[in-house]
Motif scaffolding. Structure first.
Motif, short mmCIF file in Angstrom:
data_model
loop_
_atom_site.label_atom_id
_atom_site.label_comp_id
_atom_site.label_asym_id
_atom_site.label_seq_id
_atom_site.Cartn_x
_atom_site.Cartn_y
_atom_site.Cartn_z
N LYS A 24 2.02 25.31 9.06
CA LYS A 24 2.11 25.76 10.47
C LYS A 24 1.52 24.60 11.23
N LEU A 25 0.60 23.94 10.74
CA LEU A 25 -0.11 22.84 11.49
C LEU A 25 0.71 21.40 11.71
N THR A 26 1.63 21.39 10.68
CA THR A 26 2.10 19.89 10.82
C THR A 26 3.47 20.22 9.91
N GLN A 27 3.96 19.01 10.12
CA GLN A 27 5.23 18.88 9.05
C GLN A 27 5.12 17.56 8.27
N PRO A 28 5.24 17.50 7.07
CA PRO A 28 5.29 16.25 6.22
C PRO A 28 6.33 15.21 6.75
N SER A 29 5.77 13.95 6.58
CA SER A 29 6.99 13.00 7.26
C SER A 29 7.68 12.47 5.95
N GLU A 135 -6.96 3.46 7.48
CA GLU A 135 -8.04 2.95 8.33
C GLU A 135 -7.98 3.20 9.73
N ASN A 136 -6.60 3.05 10.12
CA ASN A 136 -6.30 3.33 11.59
C ASN A 136 -6.71 5.13 12.09
N VAL A 137 -6.47 5.73 11.22
CA VAL A 137 -6.93 7.43 11.43
C VAL A 137 -8.19 7.26 11.57
N LEU A 138 -8.99 6.68 10.75
CA LEU A 138 -10.47 6.43 10.88
C LEU A 138 -11.02 5.89 12.05
N LYS A 139 -10.35 4.90 12.65
CA LYS A 139 -10.73 4.40 13.82
C LYS A 139 -10.58 5.36 15.13
N ALA A 195 -4.62 13.68 13.62
CA ALA A 195 -4.58 12.25 13.97
C ALA A 195 -3.50 11.32 12.87
N CYS A 196 -3.43 12.03 12.05
CA CYS A 196 -2.19 11.17 11.19
C CYS A 196 -0.73 11.52 11.54
N GLN A 197 -0.62 12.41 12.49
CA GLN A 197 0.90 12.53 13.10
C GLN A 197 1.80 11.49 13.39
N GLU A 198 1.04 10.28 14.18
CA GLU A 198 1.65 9.33 14.87
C GLU A 198 2.28 8.34 13.48
N TYR A 199 1.58 8.36 12.47
CA TYR A 199 1.73 7.41 11.41
C TYR A 199 2.73 7.95 10.10
#
Length: 205
Positions: A24-29, A135-139, A195-199
């Motif tokens: 419900k929170l997000t959909q896998p890419s 690493e970008n998610v951590l940034k 934070a991961c969604q855009e990637y």
């Protein structure tokens, strides 16, 4: 948590994230560049003792099958265990599920003198973050410099993270482990998914 079974209420260990509705929170890419997984049910023990005491250090190594990391901010790992340096007299031992009692018992049998072993398995959980954009998610989440030149493989830090705090360890060029405290686990898990969604994200619990 206790679960009703017939006439008795039986205890049941549950992950701090057992209630989170991931779908419900997000959909896998279809083409994820970040993978996130909770390593559920791992054994977490805090060991305290004198690093200058050769008997303590050798006794711990005999039990764990791996030497305690003595350099600040470092970690070691073998097939069964991870050991994080926490402070000059403290280490976090992470083992496979259901190992906490056997590890604690063995340490108490082999060590002597002034030391302490505490099972903190119920108070935190371990999350793996990997992929070309990890690493970008951590940034986006912490002010700590996670570039590999500053944060090499097997380094461990305690740092602020999304207005909370985590212990962060680099396990590979684009692979990390995060230890989340139980009371903040669902908040941080949802933060990471967002934070991961855009990637593009693939997740597993």
């Amino acid at each position: 948590m206790k679960v009703h079974s017939g006439a008795a209420w039986l205890p049941r260990a549950e992950s701090p994230l057992h209630h989170v509705e991931v779908v419900k929170l997000t959909q896998p890419s279809q083409q994820p560049t970040v993978n996130i997984e909770e390593l559920k049910g791992m054994s977490h023990l805090v060991l305290r003792g004198n690093a200058a005491n050769a008997d303590f250090v050798s006794g711990a190594e005999a039990v764990l099958g791996i030497g305690l990391p003595l350099v600040p901010g470092t970690s070691v790992q073998n097939e069964a265990l991870r050991v994080y340096w926490q402070s000059p007299d403290e280490w976090l031992i992470i083992g496979e599920p259901e190992q906490a009692v056997s590890i604690e018992t063995a340490l108490r049998e082999h060590l002597s003198g002034h030391f302490a072993v505490t099972d903190v398995s119920g108070g935190q959980t371990l999350v793996s973050l990997s992929g070309s954009n990890a690493e970008n998610v951590l940034k986006k989440s912490t002010h700590y410099d996670v570039h590999i030149r500053h944060f090499p493989i097997n380094k461990v830090v305690g740092t602020s993270f999304a207005k909370s705090q985590v212990q962060l360890r680099r396990t590979g060029e684009q692979a990390f482990e995060l230890i989340l405290r139980r009371s903040f686990a669902d908040y941080l898990w949802m933060w990471l998914l967002d934070a991961c969604q855009e990637y593009g994200v693939a997740f597993r619990r």
